[in-house]
Scaffold this active site. Structure first.
Site, PDB file in Angstrom:
ATOM      1  N   CYS A   1       0.851  -1.194   0.000  1.00 15.73           N
ATOM      2  CA  CYS A   1       0.000   0.000   0.000  1.00 15.73           C
ATOM      3  C   CYS A   1       0.892   1.251   0.000  1.00 15.73           C
ATOM      4  O   CYS A   1       1.665   1.457  -0.914  1.00 15.73           O
ATOM      5  CB  CYS A   1      -0.992  -0.046   1.161  1.00 15.73           C
ATOM      6  SG  CYS A   1      -2.330   1.171   0.986  1.00 15.73           S
TER       7      CYS A   1
ATOM      8  N   HIS B   1      -4.093  -4.380  -0.468  1.00 15.84           N
ATOM      9  CA  HIS B   1      -3.822  -4.934   0.856  1.00 15.84           C
ATOM     10  C   HIS B   1      -3.858  -6.465   0.762  1.00 15.84           C
ATOM     11  O   HIS B   1      -4.935  -7.047   0.782  1.00 15.84           O
ATOM     12  CB  HIS B   1      -4.885  -4.468   1.860  1.00 15.84           C
ATOM     13  CG  HIS B   1      -4.751  -3.031   2.222  1.00 15.84           C
ATOM     14  ND1 HIS B   1      -3.986  -2.593   3.279  1.00 15.84           N
ATOM     15  CD2 HIS B   1      -5.288  -1.919   1.663  1.00 15.84           C
ATOM     16  CE1 HIS B   1      -4.053  -1.280   3.361  1.00 15.84           C
ATOM     17  NE2 HIS B   1      -4.827  -0.848   2.385  1.00 15.84           N
TER      18      HIS B   1
ATOM     19  N   GLU C   1      -3.216  -8.541   2.995  1.00 20.39           N
ATOM     20  CA  GLU C   1      -3.770  -9.079   4.245  1.00 20.39           C
ATOM     21  C   GLU C   1      -5.290  -8.996   4.285  1.00 20.39           C
ATOM     22  O   GLU C   1      -5.920  -9.611   5.139  1.00 20.39           O
ATOM     23  CB  GLU C   1      -3.152  -8.340   5.456  1.00 20.39           C
ATOM     24  CG  GLU C   1      -3.694  -6.957   5.724  1.00 20.39           C
ATOM     25  CD  GLU C   1      -3.134  -5.842   4.850  1.00 20.39           C
ATOM     26  OE1 GLU C   1      -3.449  -4.666   5.126  1.00 20.39           O
ATOM     27  OE2 GLU C   1      -2.397  -6.125   3.877  1.00 20.39           O
TER      28      GLU C   1
END
Length: 196
Positions: free
Chosen positions: A77, A178, A180
Site C-alpha cells: 500500500c 492490501h 492481508e
C-alpha cells in the site's frame, strides 16, 4: 526464515503480521537498523500519506538503511509508494528504489477517489511473485494515489484506466492493494514473496 516488518507507523501492521502468522511466519516488528539489515525478507507496510510516511522513516534513520538492502523487500500500500521516486501527494521525494512516479487518481463521473474495493488483477509479465495468479483473481484496494504502468509493472488493475497493482525493480517489490485483506489471493502472493 527471518522476516521483519518495518515499524514505520502504519495502521495495517498488525493485520499484515497476522496474515504472515497464518502462513507460519512470525515476523518481528522493528525499526532497528541492524535487525532490518540482518533479515532474510523485509516488508514495509504503510497506511496514510506519503509526506508523514517519509518523515517517519527519516526520523527513525531508516532511509539509507532501506536504500542499501540487497535481500527481497516488499512495500505494501503506502509502503509500495514510498519505494518509488516521487509522489504527487504533498510533492514528496520518496526512497527512489523503483524509478516510478506516484500520481493522484483523476476524479471523474462514476470514479470516486479514494478507489476502494475489490478489483481484478491482470498480469503484464510473468514473475515468481505472481506464481499461481489467475485471470479472475481480485485484490482489495484503498488508495487515492497510484503508480502508472511502466517497465516496473508486473500486474495492473483498472480504475478509469490501468495502473500498477504489483511492481518490481531488482530486489524491491510492491503491492498497491492490501494482501492481508485480499483473502486467498493475498495469502498466495505473500507466500510467493516469502519464497523469493
Amino acid at each position: 526464515m527471518n522476516v521483519v516488518l518495518v515499524d514505520a507507523g502504519g495502521t495495517n501492521i498488525g493485520s499484515v503480521r497476522y496474515a504472515l502468522q497464518r502462513l507460519g511466519v512470525d515476523a518481528a516488528l522493528t525499526s532497528d537498523a541492524a535487525a532490518i539489515r540482518a533479515a532474510d525478507k523485509v516488508i514495509l507496510p504503510g497506511v496514510g500519506a506519503a509526506g508523514p510516511g517519509m518523515a517517519r522513516l527519516r526520523e527513525l534513520g531508516l532511509v539509507d538503511v532501506l536504500r542499501s538492502l540487497e535481500q527481497p523487500v516488499l512495500g505494501v500500500c503506502l509502503g509500495m509508494q514510498l519505494l518509488c521516486a516521487h509522489s504527487e501527494e504533498g510533492g514528496t521525494e520518496c526512497l527512489g528504489l523503483i524509478p516510478a512516479p506516484v500520481r493522484r487518481f483523476t476524479e471523474a463521473p462514476g470514479l470516486r477517489v479514494p478507489h476502494m474495493g475489490w478489483n481484478l488483477l491482470s498480469v503484464r509479465r510473468p514473475h515468481p511473485l505472481l506464481a499461481g495468479l489467475g485471470d479472475d483473481d481480485q485484490a482489495y484496494f484503498v488508495h487515492s494515489y497510484a503508480v502508472p504502468v511502466g517497465d516496473w509493472t508486473l500486474a495492473t488493475a483498472d480504475y478509469g484506466g490501468a495502473f500498477s497493482a504489483v511492481i518490481a525493480h531488482g530486489n524491491f517489490h510492491g503491492m498497491q492493494f492490501h494482501p492481508e485483506r485480499s483473502a486467498a489471493v493475498g495469502a498466495r502472493l505473500l507466500k510467493n514473496f516469502l519464497e523469493l
